[in-house]
Scaffold this motif. Structure first.
Motif, PDB file in Angstrom:
ATOM      1  N   CYS A 150      -3.436   0.225  -3.225  1.00 26.96           N
ATOM      2  CA  CYS A 150      -2.586  -0.931  -2.963  1.00 26.96           C
ATOM      3  C   CYS A 150      -2.449  -1.780  -4.226  1.00 26.96           C
ATOM      4  CB  CYS A 150      -3.186  -1.821  -1.886  1.00 26.96           C
ATOM      5  SG  CYS A 150      -3.561  -0.993  -0.351  1.00 26.96           S
ATOM      6  N   PHE A 151      -1.316  -2.429  -4.326  1.00 26.52           N
ATOM      7  CA  PHE A 151      -1.115  -3.457  -5.330  1.00 26.52           C
ATOM      8  C   PHE A 151      -1.151  -4.807  -4.623  1.00 26.52           C
ATOM      9  CE2 PHE A 151       1.719  -0.376  -7.756  1.00 26.52           C
ATOM     10  CZ  PHE A 151       0.876  -0.281  -8.859  1.00 26.52           C
TER      11      PHE A 151
ATOM     12  N   GLU B 122       4.868   9.273  -8.406  1.00 28.57           N
ATOM     13  CA  GLU B 122       5.378   9.511  -7.065  1.00 28.57           C
ATOM     14  C   GLU B 122       4.623   8.598  -6.102  1.00 28.57           C
ATOM     15  OE1 GLU B 122       5.844  13.278  -4.105  1.00 28.57           O
ATOM     16  OE2 GLU B 122       5.255  13.701  -6.169  1.00 28.57           O
ATOM     17  N   LEU B 123       5.266   7.486  -5.708  1.00 29.37           N
ATOM     18  CA  LEU B 123       4.591   6.522  -4.840  1.00 29.37           C
ATOM     19  C   LEU B 123       5.357   6.391  -3.532  1.00 29.37           C
ATOM     20  CD1 LEU B 123       3.992   3.672  -7.467  1.00 29.37           C
ATOM     21  CD2 LEU B 123       2.505   5.618  -6.959  1.00 29.37           C
ATOM     22  N   GLU B 124       4.718   6.753  -2.441  1.00 35.29           N
ATOM     23  CA  GLU B 124       5.371   6.641  -1.126  1.00 35.29           C
ATOM     24  C   GLU B 124       4.853   5.399  -0.420  1.00 35.29           C
ATOM     25  OE1 GLU B 124       4.538  10.159   1.064  1.00 35.29           O
ATOM     26  OE2 GLU B 124       5.673  11.442  -0.312  1.00 35.29           O
ATOM     27  N   LEU B 125       5.757   4.535  -0.063  1.00 34.91           N
ATOM     28  CA  LEU B 125       5.373   3.274   0.590  1.00 34.91           C
ATOM     29  C   LEU B 125       4.675   3.536   1.923  1.00 34.91           C
ATOM     30  CD1 LEU B 125       5.638   0.142   0.596  1.00 34.91           C
ATOM     31  CD2 LEU B 125       7.758   0.445   1.864  1.00 34.91           C
ATOM     32  N   LYS B 126       3.491   2.925   2.084  1.00 36.85           N
ATOM     33  CA  LYS B 126       2.789   3.051   3.365  1.00 36.85           C
ATOM     34  C   LYS B 126       2.927   1.773   4.187  1.00 36.85           C
ATOM     35  CE  LYS B 126      -1.521   4.657   3.454  1.00 36.85           C
ATOM     36  NZ  LYS B 126      -2.792   5.085   2.795  1.00 36.85           N
ATOM     37  N   SER B 127       2.718   0.648   3.534  1.00 37.46           N
ATOM     38  CA  SER B 127       2.860  -0.610   4.268  1.00 37.46           C
ATOM     39  C   SER B 127       3.121  -1.742   3.289  1.00 37.46           C
ATOM     40  CB  SER B 127       1.586  -0.913   5.058  1.00 37.46           C
ATOM     41  OG  SER B 127       0.517  -1.148   4.172  1.00 37.46           O
ATOM     42  N   MET B 128       3.818  -2.753   3.778  1.00 39.23           N
ATOM     43  CA  MET B 128       4.013  -3.934   2.936  1.00 39.23           C
ATOM     44  C   MET B 128       3.684  -5.171   3.752  1.00 39.23           C
ATOM     45  SD  MET B 128       8.119  -3.584   2.465  1.00 39.23           S
ATOM     46  CE  MET B 128       9.208  -3.213   3.843  1.00 39.23           C
ATOM     47  N   HIS B 129       2.940  -6.039   3.100  1.00 38.89           N
ATOM     48  CA  HIS B 129       2.437  -7.226   3.787  1.00 38.89           C
ATOM     49  C   HIS B 129       2.656  -8.439   2.897  1.00 38.89           C
ATOM     50  CE1 HIS B 129      -0.145  -9.587   6.400  1.00 38.89           C
ATOM     51  NE2 HIS B 129      -0.780 -10.032   5.341  1.00 38.89           N
ATOM     52  N   ARG B 130       3.283  -9.462   3.472  1.00 45.44           N
ATOM     53  CA  ARG B 130       3.468 -10.682   2.687  1.00 45.44           C
ATOM     54  C   ARG B 130       2.253 -11.566   2.934  1.00 45.44           C
ATOM     55  NH1 ARG B 130       9.470 -12.111   2.144  1.00 45.44           N
ATOM     56  NH2 ARG B 130       9.503 -13.154   4.154  1.00 45.44           N
ATOM     57  N   ILE B 131       1.530 -11.859   1.852  1.00 42.06           N
ATOM     58  CA  ILE B 131       0.345 -12.704   1.983  1.00 42.06           C
ATOM     59  C   ILE B 131       0.777 -14.154   2.133  1.00 42.06           C
ATOM     60  CG2 ILE B 131      -1.771 -13.479   0.815  1.00 42.06           C
ATOM     61  CD1 ILE B 131      -1.667 -10.594  -0.554  1.00 42.06           C
TER      62      ILE B 131
ATOM     63  N   CYS C 113       0.845  -1.197   0.000  1.00 38.37           N
ATOM     64  CA  CYS C 113       0.000   0.000   0.000  1.00 38.37           C
ATOM     65  C   CYS C 113       0.871   1.234   0.000  1.00 38.37           C
ATOM     66  CB  CYS C 113      -0.924  -0.001   1.205  1.00 38.37           C
ATOM     67  SG  CYS C 113      -2.059  -1.406   1.161  1.00 38.37           S
ATOM     68  N   PHE C 114       0.371   2.252  -0.684  1.00 37.06           N
ATOM     69  CA  PHE C 114       1.202   3.436  -0.864  1.00 37.06           C
ATOM     70  C   PHE C 114       0.328   4.677  -0.952  1.00 37.06           C
ATOM     71  CE2 PHE C 114      -0.009   3.416  -5.291  1.00 37.06           C
ATOM     72  CZ  PHE C 114      -0.190   2.052  -5.566  1.00 37.06           C
TER      73      PHE C 114
END
Lengths: 632, 227
Positions: free
Chosen positions: B170-171, B199-208, B116-117
């Motif tokens: 989110c992607f 311009e994409l600022e990382l908000k969170s990353m989650h490994r499914i 998410c960004f």
């Protein structure tokens, strides 16, 4: 107020887990239901503070109370402090992330003098007025304890009350007094006055210090009725029954001492004359092996730690060591836990024990002869001889160790060039001891590391009157030692400590209240993390002294007379000033004092009637020469 | 016997490193009382193998590890016992007995992420997704042991979609993962930002989930064909 730390902040600081808490065994309570919220502050970074046994003990003791919630606070590292100041994030506690300025009590542990500026910095980050007199009923009480509290005078302006001695009982009595005061809704001073009546509590604002024209102390006198002239430290009489934590917090990130610390006894029988701990932690009180084994078993089960360490000032002096370690090894081997044994004298028994205990590579062994010649070792009452040292290292080399560290001090009272040279000679003897072991019997790669720190005279030791060597003199001695070591052997490496840090430590250790202004000035000039070489700013400190017109040499390098009133004379650690004076005279005569088990030398600690200082034993109530010691 | 278990890491513990996770599990096993087998030799180590390190800041519900226990044990009891000994933020979600001596680390070939960004300059996510999928090459600078090296990450993006069920942008993406050409989600996002001037600022990353690959199928590492 709850502090919210965004991911963006945490991902941009070193070791973010310093600030996130949530570790195994962390105490979770409903803060709404706690009458007293207590912030236990360690004035250094997380990894250092989490290695401290005293904090674990008091965290446990306080949280056993239903009415109290004790949380942990550490000094944020420089990168985090910057962000906190930029974003106006107040200092918060790890458990709830609540700002500590809303707590009832903020407690600092005073483990070393060089952490004092961090205390000021943490109060400032918390938004709590630095000066005790500027705090109102809406602010927490700021309290402090620990070994440096035996002379807390440089901190007198900042701390509302100090506890002297061991904290397990007195802290609970303080909480009781606080609750009563809170119910009444009285003035701040009222609480301090009632707390000052608790044995072991010292409220500096209730004492006035007067000075002679030469700036030495004339007297320290109580300014309120019913306040005692002197405050005696507290001790725990029976270590078997006092609460000892088994469910200690297990950090996620590596800390300095990341293991179970099993405290075997308090105090030390040795009486080395330079060692403050050896005097202020008297009397020697041991735990029984049964209690220790139970605590070891509990701690292993509740933490999952892979290592347990025996903690005391001199573990070899534990009276039941053989039986106890036999039993303990059975327990640890069974559970695949390593046993580490610091503070052991090296002999056949201990080497054998280490071999059994640590199934890891034979890392370096540490010896602390402290001084280079027998004469000087006698002066400091370090009761070991060169033969002891050489036979110990020989045993170690034969047993497969090849790396030894030798700890010394320079700048000890009566030291001469011969003593300095003696350090190099002793190191060379150690190298020869290695070479005497047949090649097929010794492990290759001899490493002898000599480390020399600068002696810092401390309160409540026989050397408390001694003027520390000046910076120039210490550096001269370091240079001489470096040369002598180079001449003596090329298998010896030499490490020394920055003398500037030792000078400042000497100032703060034996300082009086006038130093409060210097401390404040140094902090305003940006001093903090003074014990970290990369942040220690000597020049800023010297400017702060200059600004206040105070000469650091007055505290560090000046020789004091026996009759001088010392800034800590109104505090009573059990050991009498008379006794320290006698020990000091004996030091200059090079006379040894036997250890407490061989013979009681009448230091005064029998007032506590505990451990080996039981007053009911007639012989022990008397001094070596048979006369009854008079307390000052 | 050997168990393979799937575990999650929540917000509480996303700021601790890989070695800290290893230590955390070793201590949790000790607390649980489950008899973990130890290696032979001078310094016996508990026999636990982890799949893929988690970068700082990543949450996950699809991590895997293998553990060797002495004696026979019931998987359900294993989960319960371990979860009682684990701190909040780490949960064991599933466990199965391992039949073959397969190497967990070498089995991992892909990882599904939700990234998410925030796009301060505004963004047409649908269009960007199509552009990424249509591109032949997405060059990024990847830090290596010896410095930086430019690599093309496009061949390592296997699936990409706008992520459903989440507010914000989110992607959901399936990236190559494993011992070689491991593409971290933050690297993916910065690569996309650069390549398409977004311009994409990382908000969170989650490994499914971490995935293995067999006969052209992406499989959970707890799939019987992986055990």
């Amino acid at each position: 107020m709850k502090v919210i730390l965004e991911d963006k902040i945490l991902l941009n600081v070193e070791k973010p887990a310093r600030y996130t808490g949530g570790e195994w065994n962390m105490v979770i309570k409903d803060p709404q239901k706690a009458d007293v919220r207590f912030a236990f502050c360690f004035p250094d970074v997380y990894e250092v503070g989490m290695s401290h046994l005293g904090m674990k003990i008091l965290y446990h003791v306080l949280n056993r109370r239903q009415d109290t919630y004790c949380e942990r606070v550490f000094a944020p590292w420089v990168d985090m402090e910057k962000v906190m100041r930029e974003k106006a994030i107040p200092l918060f506690a790890l458990e709830t992330k609540d700002a500590i300025r809303d707590f009832d009590m903020v407690g600092f542990t005073l483990q070393y003098e060089m952490s004092y500026t961090n205390i000021l910095n943490m109060l400032d980050l918390a938004g709590i007025p630095l000066l005790s007199r500027d705090r109102t009923t809406s602010h927490p009480f700021v309290i402090a304890g620990g070994p440096c509290a035996c002379n807390p005078e440089p901190l007198a302006d900042f701390i509302d009350l100090f506890t002297l001695g061991e904290g397990e009982e007195v802290i609970l009595e303080i909480i009781d007094a606080y609750r009563q005061w809170k119910c009444k809704g009285a003035e701040r001073e009222e609480f301090l006055k009632s707390a000052a009546k608790i044995p072991g509590v010292y409220v500096p604002s209730l004492y006035e210090v007067s000075y002679h024209p030469d700036n030495t102390v004339r007297a320290v006198t109580p300014v309120a009725k019913g306040i005692g002239k002197s405050v005696r430290k507290r001790i725990i009489r029976d270590l078997d029954t006092v609460d000892f934590p088994e469910d200690i917090i297990v950090p996620f990130i590596g800390t300095v001492h990341d293991r179970i610390m099993l405290e075997v006894f308090r105090g030390c029988i040795r009486g080395c004359r330079f060692c403050q701990a050896g005097f202020i932690y008297r009397p020697v009180r041991e735990k029984t092996p049964e209690v220790l084994l139970k605590q070891a078993e509990g701690a292993i089960a509740k933490t999952g730690y892979e290592e347990i360490s025996l903690v005391s000032l001199s573990t070899s002096d534990y009276s039941c060591l053989t039986n106890f370690t036999d039993e303990l090894l059975k327990l640890t081997e069974n559970r695949k836990v390593n046993l580490s044994l610091p503070s052991l004298r090296i002999d056949n028994f201990s080497l054998d024990l280490m071999e059994k205990a640590q199934k890891v590579r034979k890392s370096g062994l540490t010896f602390a002869p402290e001084a280079g010649t027998q004469r000087l070792r006698d002066v400091i009452n370090k009761g070991i001889t060169e033969e002891d040292i050489i036979s110990s290292v020989s045993l170690a080399f034969e047993g497969g160790w090849s790396s030894v560290k030798l700890y010394f001090m320079i700048g000890l009272p009566t030291e001469t060039e011969e003593d300095i040279e003696g350090i190099a000679k002793l190191a060379a003897e150690v190298v020869r001891a290695y070479k005497r072991v047949p090649k097929d019997k010794r492990v290759k790669g001899l490493k002898v590391n000599v480390s020399a720190s600068c002696f810092v005279p401390k309160p409540f030791t026989p050397f408390q009157w001694f003027g520390q060597d000046t910076l120039d003199k210490l550096r001269e001695k370091q240079k001489l030692l470096r040369e002598k070591i180079r001449e003596a052997s090329n298998s010896v490496t030499f490490h020394w400590h920055e003398a500037k840090t030792s000078l400042l430590e000497a100032v703060l250790a034996r300082g009086d209240r006038r130093l409060g202004r210097v401390l404040l000035g140094a902090w305003q000039k940006g001093c903090h993390f003074d014990s970290w070489d990369e942040y220690f700013n000597y020049d800023a400190w010297m400017e702060a002294f200059q600004d206040e017109g105070i000469d650091p040499a007055f505290y560090a390098n000046r020789h004091r007379e026996f009759q001088e009133v010392l800034p800590w004379d109104h505090l009573d650690m059990g050991v009498s000033k008379k006794y320290l004076e006698k020990e000091c005279r004996k030091a200059y005569e090079g006379k040894l004092t036997p250890n407490c088990r061989v013979k009681c030398s009448g230091c005064g600690s029998t007032v506590f009637s505990a451990g080996i200082c039981k007053a009911d034993d007639e012989e022990q109530g008397q001094t070596a020469d048979g006369s009854q010691e008079h307390r000052q | 016997m050997q168990f393979r278990f799937q575990f999650s890491r929540g917000e509480e513990l996303k700021f601790i490193g890989h070695l800290d996770i290893l230590r955390l599990f070793e201590r949790a096993f000790k607390r649980s009382g489950l008899p973990v087998a130890h290696s032979q030799g001078f310094n016996p180590r508990p026999q636990i193998v982890f799949g893929q390190p988690m970068p700082l800041g990543l949450t996950s519900e699809g991590e895997f590890a293998d553990v060797e226990l002495t004696g026979g044990h019931d998987p359900a009891v294993f989960s319960k016992t371990m979860n009682d000994a684990l701190p909040p933020g780490i949960r064991i979600l599933d466990v199965k007995e391992k039949k073959n001596p397969s190497n967990l680390m070498s089995q991992i070939s892909g990882a599904r992420y939700r990234i998410c960004f925030h796009a301060p300059g505004g963004l047409n996510l649908e269009k960007l997704t199509m552009k990424i999928l249509a591109a032949d090459s997405i060059p990024v600078l990847k830090k290596t042991k010896s410095g930086e090296k430019e690599i093309n990450i496009r061949p390592f993006i296997y699936e990409l979609a706008e992520s459903p069920n989440t507010s914000g942008e989110c992607f959901e993406v399936l990236l190559n993962s494993g011992q070689e050409d491991n593409i971290r989600p933050d690297l993916f996002l910065s690569g996309v930002s650069n390549a398409f001037q977004a311009e994409l600022e990382l908000k969170s990353m989650h490994r499914i989930i971490l995935l293995g690959r067999k006969d052209n199928n992406w499989l959970s590492l707890l799939d019987d064909r992986m055990l």
